[in-house]
Structures are given as structure tokens and as C-alpha cells.
Design a protein around this motif. Structure first.
Motif, PDB file in Angstrom:
ATOM      1  N   VAL A  10       5.003  -3.400  -4.247  1.00  0.00           N
ATOM      2  CA  VAL A  10       3.608  -3.428  -4.343  1.00  0.00           C
ATOM      3  C   VAL A  10       2.716  -4.359  -3.948  1.00  0.00           C
ATOM      4  O   VAL A  10       3.020  -5.545  -4.394  1.00  0.00           O
ATOM      5  CB  VAL A  10       3.404  -3.029  -5.928  1.00  0.00           C
ATOM      6  CG1 VAL A  10       1.759  -2.968  -6.304  1.00  0.00           C
ATOM      7  CG2 VAL A  10       4.213  -1.853  -6.396  1.00  0.00           C
ATOM      8  N   VAL A  11       1.889  -4.343  -2.979  1.00  0.00           N
ATOM      9  CA  VAL A  11       1.078  -5.492  -2.585  1.00  0.00           C
ATOM     10  C   VAL A  11      -0.297  -5.254  -3.022  1.00  0.00           C
ATOM     11  O   VAL A  11      -1.155  -4.295  -2.701  1.00  0.00           O
ATOM     12  CB  VAL A  11       0.980  -5.287  -0.953  1.00  0.00           C
ATOM     13  CG1 VAL A  11       0.406  -6.830  -0.334  1.00  0.00           C
ATOM     14  CG2 VAL A  11       2.405  -5.384  -0.328  1.00  0.00           C
ATOM     15  N   ASP A  12      -0.719  -6.000  -4.201  1.00  0.00           N
ATOM     16  CA  ASP A  12      -2.183  -5.753  -4.893  1.00  0.00           C
ATOM     17  C   ASP A  12      -2.137  -7.044  -5.488  1.00  0.00           C
ATOM     18  O   ASP A  12      -1.515  -7.941  -6.324  1.00  0.00           O
ATOM     19  CB  ASP A  12      -1.839  -4.738  -5.834  1.00  0.00           C
ATOM     20  CG  ASP A  12      -3.370  -4.083  -6.242  1.00  0.00           C
ATOM     21  OD1 ASP A  12      -4.173  -5.146  -6.378  1.00  0.00           O
ATOM     22  OD2 ASP A  12      -3.472  -2.942  -6.736  1.00  0.00           O
ATOM     23  N   LEU A  56       3.528   0.141  -1.188  1.00  0.00           N
ATOM     24  CA  LEU A  56       2.189   0.616  -1.865  1.00  0.00           C
ATOM     25  C   LEU A  56       1.393  -0.543  -1.542  1.00  0.00           C
ATOM     26  O   LEU A  56       1.531  -1.782  -2.140  1.00  0.00           O
ATOM     27  CB  LEU A  56       2.656   0.897  -3.330  1.00  0.00           C
ATOM     28  CG  LEU A  56       1.534   1.532  -4.183  1.00  0.00           C
ATOM     29  CD1 LEU A  56       1.286   3.138  -3.590  1.00  0.00           C
ATOM     30  CD2 LEU A  56       1.901   1.479  -5.563  1.00  0.00           C
ATOM     31  N   LEU A  57       0.212  -0.257  -0.961  1.00  0.00           N
ATOM     32  CA  LEU A  57      -0.728  -1.312  -0.347  1.00  0.00           C
ATOM     33  C   LEU A  57      -2.178  -1.110  -0.683  1.00  0.00           C
ATOM     34  O   LEU A  57      -2.743  -0.130  -0.480  1.00  0.00           O
ATOM     35  CB  LEU A  57      -0.481  -1.333   1.239  1.00  0.00           C
ATOM     36  CG  LEU A  57      -0.914  -2.168   2.029  1.00  0.00           C
ATOM     37  CD1 LEU A  57      -0.872  -3.926   1.497  1.00  0.00           C
ATOM     38  CD2 LEU A  57      -0.721  -2.277   3.632  1.00  0.00           C
ATOM     39  N   VAL A  84       4.351   3.765   4.053  1.00  0.00           N
ATOM     40  CA  VAL A  84       3.070   2.970   3.757  1.00  0.00           C
ATOM     41  C   VAL A  84       2.011   3.861   2.893  1.00  0.00           C
ATOM     42  O   VAL A  84       1.719   4.695   3.688  1.00  0.00           O
ATOM     43  CB  VAL A  84       2.401   2.060   4.611  1.00  0.00           C
ATOM     44  CG1 VAL A  84       0.960   1.188   3.975  1.00  0.00           C
ATOM     45  CG2 VAL A  84       3.453   1.046   5.271  1.00  0.00           C
ATOM     46  N   ILE A  85       1.992   3.687   1.661  1.00  0.00           N
ATOM     47  CA  ILE A  85       0.899   4.532   0.787  1.00  0.00           C
ATOM     48  C   ILE A  85      -0.044   3.476   0.380  1.00  0.00           C
ATOM     49  O   ILE A  85       0.120   2.442  -0.129  1.00  0.00           O
ATOM     50  CB  ILE A  85       1.641   5.213  -0.313  1.00  0.00           C
ATOM     51  CG1 ILE A  85       2.702   5.988  -0.126  1.00  0.00           C
ATOM     52  CG2 ILE A  85       0.396   5.633  -1.127  1.00  0.00           C
ATOM     53  CD1 ILE A  85       3.933   5.467   0.354  1.00  0.00           C
ATOM     54  N   MET A  86      -1.264   3.879   0.559  1.00  0.00           N
ATOM     55  CA  MET A  86      -2.582   2.852   0.666  1.00  0.00           C
ATOM     56  C   MET A  86      -3.172   3.264  -0.934  1.00  0.00           C
ATOM     57  O   MET A  86      -3.097   4.650  -1.031  1.00  0.00           O
ATOM     58  CB  MET A  86      -3.649   3.070   1.351  1.00  0.00           C
ATOM     59  CG  MET A  86      -3.127   2.917   2.855  1.00  0.00           C
ATOM     60  SD  MET A  86      -2.480   1.319   3.217  1.00  0.00           S
ATOM     61  CE  MET A  86      -4.059   0.153   3.372  1.00  0.00           C
ATOM     62  N   LEU A  87      -3.178   2.314  -1.612  1.00  0.00           N
ATOM     63  CA  LEU A  87      -3.612   2.583  -3.063  1.00  0.00           C
ATOM     64  C   LEU A  87      -4.935   1.946  -3.058  1.00  0.00           C
ATOM     65  O   LEU A  87      -4.687   0.494  -3.481  1.00  0.00           O
ATOM     66  CB  LEU A  87      -2.391   2.257  -4.054  1.00  0.00           C
ATOM     67  CG  LEU A  87      -2.872   2.636  -5.620  1.00  0.00           C
ATOM     68  CD1 LEU A  87      -3.271   4.258  -5.584  1.00  0.00           C
ATOM     69  CD2 LEU A  87      -1.790   2.303  -6.449  1.00  0.00           C
ATOM     70  N   SER A  88      -5.945   2.214  -3.271  1.00  0.00           N
ATOM     71  CA  SER A  88      -7.400   1.495  -3.184  1.00  0.00           C
ATOM     72  C   SER A  88      -8.362   1.966  -4.113  1.00  0.00           C
ATOM     73  O   SER A  88      -8.104   3.199  -4.443  1.00  0.00           O
ATOM     74  CB  SER A  88      -7.817   1.448  -1.602  1.00  0.00           C
ATOM     75  OG  SER A  88      -9.050   0.948  -1.634  1.00  0.00           O
ATOM     76  N   ALA A 106       0.042   7.927   3.779  1.00  0.00           N
ATOM     77  CA  ALA A 106      -0.820   8.472   2.650  1.00  0.00           C
ATOM     78  C   ALA A 106      -1.767   7.461   2.205  1.00  0.00           C
ATOM     79  O   ALA A 106      -1.710   6.176   2.365  1.00  0.00           O
ATOM     80  CB  ALA A 106       0.141   9.019   1.408  1.00  0.00           C
ATOM     81  N   TYR A 107      -2.680   8.010   1.458  1.00  0.00           N
ATOM     82  CA  TYR A 107      -3.907   7.414   0.930  1.00  0.00           C
ATOM     83  C   TYR A 107      -4.380   7.858  -0.350  1.00  0.00           C
ATOM     84  O   TYR A 107      -4.528   9.006  -0.494  1.00  0.00           O
ATOM     85  CB  TYR A 107      -5.117   7.357   1.958  1.00  0.00           C
ATOM     86  CG  TYR A 107      -6.286   6.429   1.474  1.00  0.00           C
ATOM     87  CD1 TYR A 107      -6.269   5.216   2.261  1.00  0.00           C
ATOM     88  CD2 TYR A 107      -6.988   6.576   0.400  1.00  0.00           C
ATOM     89  CE1 TYR A 107      -7.445   4.302   1.810  1.00  0.00           C
ATOM     90  CE2 TYR A 107      -8.087   5.729   0.054  1.00  0.00           C
ATOM     91  CZ  TYR A 107      -8.259   4.606   1.014  1.00  0.00           C
ATOM     92  OH  TYR A 107      -9.292   3.624   0.611  1.00  0.00           O
ATOM     93  N   ALA A 108      -4.275   6.985  -1.498  1.00  0.00           N
ATOM     94  CA  ALA A 108      -4.760   7.418  -2.849  1.00  0.00           C
ATOM     95  C   ALA A 108      -5.827   6.546  -3.333  1.00  0.00           C
ATOM     96  O   ALA A 108      -5.794   5.388  -3.068  1.00  0.00           O
ATOM     97  CB  ALA A 108      -3.669   7.758  -3.613  1.00  0.00           C
TER      98      ALA A 108
END
Length: 135
Positions: A10-12, A56-57, A84-88, A106-108
Motif C-alpha cells: 500500500v503506497v499512501d 495499491l497506489l 496496480v489498483i489506484m485508490l485515490s 483498476a481505479y477506485a
């Protein structure tokens, strides 16, 4: 690979969001080993030396953005096909389109509630662990 733990990085940079993500995956009972890094440079270093099943980026981080890291990951042999799932927090269609154009799987949009994070973790687990065939 059913039954064995998968590895998620998880990159956040937001510790509150990270806590929600970690708790949600724990509550969902998923067999995912989670590693957290707070910025793109740490993520880049970690991904150079360790293999992860999923990334998760977040997009908006100080220094190198998640979008720039995504481009870098797709250019490397080691992470070229890692999901890679973008979580923004951004629901802006420009960000969504750029993420997919740069190779996101994916993008969420970050949920605004604890139950929203739990739904995300359950959906992630159902799809990425139970349904999708990993590279």
C-alpha cells in the motif's frame, strides 16, 4: 495459490487512510500480507528488492506522484504486469483516464466510511484473490 497469503504493498502518505485499509482487510479476513510505504520513492526501492502480488497506489503524494510511480512501474520488467489498483480521493475523470492510460488495472475512489473501506476490501479480495488469474 489459493490458501497461501498474497502480498500487497500500500503506497499512501495518509496514515488515517492506511489505517482504514489495513483494518478493512483484517476485518474481511483476507489472506493478504500488507506492507505500507508512505511515498513513491520508498515504494520504488521496496519493489526493486521484493516481489508483491498487488500494488495499491494513491495518486496525490508529496514528491513523486502515484501517477509517475505507475509509469515507472510499468516500464520495469519486474513490475510491468503486477496488478496496480489506484485508490485515490480524486473522482476526476482526467485522473481516472490517465491512470488507465498509464497501465492501472483498476481505479477506485477512497471510501468515506469505515463500512465503505470494508466493502472495498471484500470486493478486492473476492475479485483479485478468488476470481482473477494473477500473472
Amino acid at each position: 495459490m489459493a490458501g497461501s497469503a498474497r502480498k500487497l504493498i500500500v503506497v499512501d502518505d495518509d496514515p488515517v487512510d492506511v489505517r482504514f485499509v489495513m483494518r478493512a482487510f483484517s476485518d474481511a479476513g483476507s489472506l493478504i500480507e500488507i506492507t505500507h510505504v508512505a511515498d513513491a520513492e520508498q515504494a520504488s526501492d521496496r519493489l526493486d528488492s521484493e516481489a508483491f502480488d498487488y500494488i495499491l497506489l494513491d495518486i496525490n503524494m508529496p514528491g513523486t506522484s502515484g501517477m509517475d510511480l505507475l509509469k515507472r512501474l510499468r516500464a520495469r520488467t519486474r513490475t510491468a504486469v503486477t496488478p496496480v489498483i489506484m485508490l485515490s480521493s480524486s473522482s476526476n475523470s482526467v485522473d481516472v483516464n490517465r491512470a488507465y492510460q498509464n497501465g492501472a488495472n483498476a481505479y477506485a475512489v477512497k471510501p468515506s466510511t469505515v463500512s465503505g473501506y470494508r466493502d472495498f476490501a471484500e470486493g478486492f479480495t473476492r475479485f483479485w484473490l478468488d476470481v482473477a488469474v494473477a500473472p
